[in-house]
Design a protein around this motif. Structure first.
Motif, mmCIF file in Angstrom:
data_model
loop_
_atom_site.group_PDB
_atom_site.id
_atom_site.type_symbol
_atom_site.label_atom_id
_atom_site.label_comp_id
_atom_site.label_asym_id
_atom_site.label_seq_id
_atom_site.Cartn_x
_atom_site.Cartn_y
_atom_site.Cartn_z
ATOM 1 N N UNK A 479 55.897 30.993 30.043
ATOM 2 C CA UNK A 479 55.688 31.599 31.397
ATOM 3 C C UNK A 479 55.178 33.070 31.528
ATOM 4 N N UNK A 480 55.936 33.631 30.756
ATOM 5 C CA UNK A 480 55.435 35.186 30.231
ATOM 6 C C UNK A 480 54.073 34.972 29.674
ATOM 7 N N UNK A 481 53.626 34.289 29.690
ATOM 8 C CA UNK A 481 52.291 34.731 29.256
ATOM 9 C C UNK A 481 51.627 34.239 29.719
ATOM 10 N N UNK A 482 51.899 33.004 30.983
ATOM 11 C CA UNK A 482 50.941 32.353 31.950
ATOM 12 C C UNK A 482 50.599 33.155 33.491
ATOM 13 N N UNK A 483 51.150 34.105 32.994
ATOM 14 C CA UNK A 483 51.780 34.856 35.155
ATOM 15 C C UNK A 483 51.287 35.443 34.876
ATOM 16 N N UNK A 484 50.193 35.621 35.063
ATOM 17 C CA UNK A 484 49.183 36.630 35.175
ATOM 18 C C UNK A 484 47.947 35.734 35.956
ATOM 19 N N UNK A 485 48.005 34.505 35.212
ATOM 20 C CA UNK A 485 47.166 33.227 35.854
ATOM 21 C C UNK A 485 47.788 33.490 37.753
ATOM 22 N N UNK A 486 49.051 32.108 37.738
ATOM 23 C CA UNK A 486 49.798 32.481 38.856
ATOM 24 C C UNK A 486 50.109 33.454 40.002
ATOM 25 N N UNK A 487 49.918 34.391 38.913
ATOM 26 C CA UNK A 487 50.077 36.325 40.443
ATOM 27 C C UNK A 487 48.722 35.416 41.389
ATOM 28 N N UNK A 488 47.748 35.251 40.423
ATOM 29 C CA UNK A 488 46.552 35.887 41.014
ATOM 30 C C UNK A 488 46.369 34.306 42.787
ATOM 31 N N UNK A 489 47.239 33.482 41.885
ATOM 32 C CA UNK A 489 46.853 32.510 43.554
ATOM 33 C C UNK A 489 48.069 33.493 44.368
ATOM 34 N N UNK A 490 48.652 34.468 44.206
ATOM 35 C CA UNK A 490 49.441 35.013 45.097
ATOM 36 C C UNK A 490 49.050 36.004 45.993
ATOM 37 N N UNK A 491 47.679 35.542 46.977
ATOM 38 C CA UNK A 491 46.762 36.350 47.285
ATOM 39 C C UNK A 491 47.492 36.947 48.843
ATOM 40 N N UNK A 492 47.120 38.416 49.007
ATOM 41 C CA UNK A 492 47.747 38.480 50.305
ATOM 42 C C UNK A 492 48.760 39.440 50.657
ATOM 43 N N UNK A 493 49.452 38.436 49.492
ATOM 44 C CA UNK A 493 51.147 39.765 49.137
ATOM 45 C C UNK A 493 51.354 40.506 47.956
ATOM 46 N N UNK A 494 50.261 41.139 47.193
ATOM 47 C CA UNK A 494 50.482 41.641 46.345
ATOM 48 C C UNK A 494 50.987 42.832 46.466
#
Length: 512
Positions: A479-494
């Motif tokens: 999960x640590x190494x794929x976290x950046x990909x997941x974060x991109x989908x959290x649109x509008x709340x960064x």
């Protein structure tokens, strides 16, 4: 809640600088968790203790599996409670009804009625907790207007109630149950819930205004009739199925536990599908749901470790731990207080840490990864006593203390972050129900636990702790190494997500 109501409530500063309604909900949560965790501290022992000692005489594997299935159903019912509040009763009436049912459940356990009383109690507490838990949390959010900077801190204060109630409960309910009488302990849990409900009713009108009095997405008259027919037909079908299974001998504790596991896994999957396909879910909200799925799976893996504190670690405390340490006998139920006390101690530390790190702190997905890694290590450390001294020698209580400490370090990285992320990633039309979905991560985990806990015994101790802990650590690293990909989908709340992480991820606990 209307704008004027929101402005009025959020301008009040009478409970640690927050709306007065927070004190009402804080107290309700404190006493509800006191009753639940007090009951849980002794329930496993009550189920497998010998009949002559006041127990039910169930085998340990059966009792631990039933305990996990029970916990799964408790959290699973939250999805029903969220729907009832959103569409039928509103959160206020749902909380009231839930509290009454919980009291009835504890009263049933306080009466020596054998296994029949146990199952009656379970039904009441499952339904009651499902109505109460998600709606209390949702009501806290309703105290604050959109953009109110006190909102996350208000959640932190509110969840201190969980820790206080969970910390006190084993010392009161556990001591009465183990040193005097199990049924007296369960009666104390009922009294605690009653105290919280009385204060809730007395202070609610004055402190909560019109919050939660009406459902947010009420059923139309036509929908009500349709739902009534569906519920009636569904209930009748379930009763017929239960009768058939019972009469043919297929309805056993083992089959019930298996069914709970299946439902615990399928229910959140079904709910994600419903939200994705709903016309009320926007394209932006669907993107956020994509980000929420791996976080949800990570939460399930975390709870698989954490929730075994009430089953495997409780058994370990009673059977494998030297309880005569320092010349003083330690009731095994007292170990259940380690979880909340470590939360209270560590929460300010993590609050300071996130604030010091500022924008350099990990993103939400990476905090989840750290949570998994620490949880896995908390189980790996439990292999050491058996590897060093064997399973025939009682271990030092410090091994359990260390395990509880490590899992709470993980909880500080995952649980408050998950709750906050749920409120931000939830589709607007499913606000309370998404909070229920977050609780379903615990239900799914305990359904899985129900299948694996019978594997635990002295001969499998090292493998049980080692394999379970090792798998969770590996998942955390992935999960640590794929976290950046997941974060991109959290649109509008960064920006919002980062800000709330800095300001408020304390002192919410993994004691949901």
């Amino acid at each position: 809640m209307g704008t004027s109501e929101s402005t009025s409530l959020t301008s009040e500063r009478s409970f640690f600088g927050h709306p007065r309604g927070l004190s009402t909900l804080f107290s309700m949560e404190l006493w509800e968790r006191f009753s639940y965790y007090g009951m849980r501290a002794i329930l496993l022992y009550y189920m497998y203790d010998q009949i002559q000692n006041g127990g039910l005489g169930l085998s340990k594997p059966t009792a631990t599996a039933l305990m996990a299935a029970y916990g799964s159903l408790v959290y699973m019912s939250s999805i029903v409670g969220g729907w009832v509040a959103d569409r039928l009763l509103g959160s206020r009436r749902s909380i009231l009804l839930g509290g009454i049912l919980i009291i009835c459940g504890h009263i049933a356990l306080s009466i020596p009625g054998g296994t029949a009383a146990l199952f009656i109690s379970m039904v009441f507490i499952i339904l009651g907790t499902g109505l109460l838990k998600p709606n209390v949390s949702s009501a806290v959010g309703d105290l604050y207007a959109v953009g109110d900077t006190r909102r996350d801190a208000g959640f932190s204060i509110f969840y201190m109630g969980i820790n206080i109630g969970a910390f006190i409960a084993p010392f009161v309910v556990g001591t009465l149950g183990q040193k005097v009488n199990y049924h007296l302990g369960f009666a104390a849990a009922a009294v605690g819930m009653a105290l919280g409900l009385i204060y809730y009713m007395l202070s609610g009108r004055m402190n909560l205004g019109s919050i939660g009095l009406q459902p947010k997405n009420p059923l139309t008259k036509e929908e009500r009739n349709k739902v009534l027919i569906q519920v009636s037909v569904g209930t009748a079908a379930v009763l017929v199925l239960v009768w058939i299974l019972f009469s043919t001998g297929y309805l056993t504790l083992k089959s019930i536990v298996q069914l709970v596991t299946i439902v615990g896994v399928l229910l959140p999957i079904s709910y994600f599908v419903v939200m994705f396909r709903s016309k009320k879910t926007t394209t932006l909200e669907r993107s956020r749901l994509v980000a929420y799925i791996p976080l949800f799976i990570a939460a399930v893996c975390f709870w698989v470790i954490d929730e075994q504190s009430g089953t495997i670690l409780a058994t370990y405390a009673k059977t494998r731990t030297n309880l005569d340490a320092f010349g003083f006998f330690i009731p095994s139920s007292w170990f259940q207080s380690l979880n909340p006390i470590f939360t209270i101690i560590l929460a300010p530390t993590f609050a300071i840490l996130w604030m010091k790190m500022g924008r350099r702190q990990p993103t939400t997905p990476r905090k989840f990864a750290f949570g998994l890694i620490f949880a896995g290590i908390s189980f790996l450390i439990m292999t050491i006593p058996a590897l060093l001294f064997g399973t025939g020698v009682q271990s030092s209580p410090f091994w359990l203390v260390a395990s509880y400490f490590l899992v709470i370090v993980g909880a500080m990285c995952l649980s408050p972050v998950g709750l906050s992320a749920t409120t931000k990633l939830a589709p607007a039309a499913f606000s309370v129900q998404t909070m229920s979905l977050w609780l379903l991560s615990d239900a799914s985990a305990q359904g899985i636990i129900a299948q694996v806990v019978p594997l635990y015994k002295a001969s499998t101790e090292v493998g049980y702790f080692g394999i379970t802990g090792g798998i969770v650590v590996i998942l955390g690293i992935v999960l640590y190494f794929v976290a950046s990909r997941i974060y991109r989908f959290m649109q509008g709340i960064d920006g919002t997500d980062l800000e709330s992480d800095q300001n408020s991820e304390f002192p919410i606990t993994n004691q949901m």
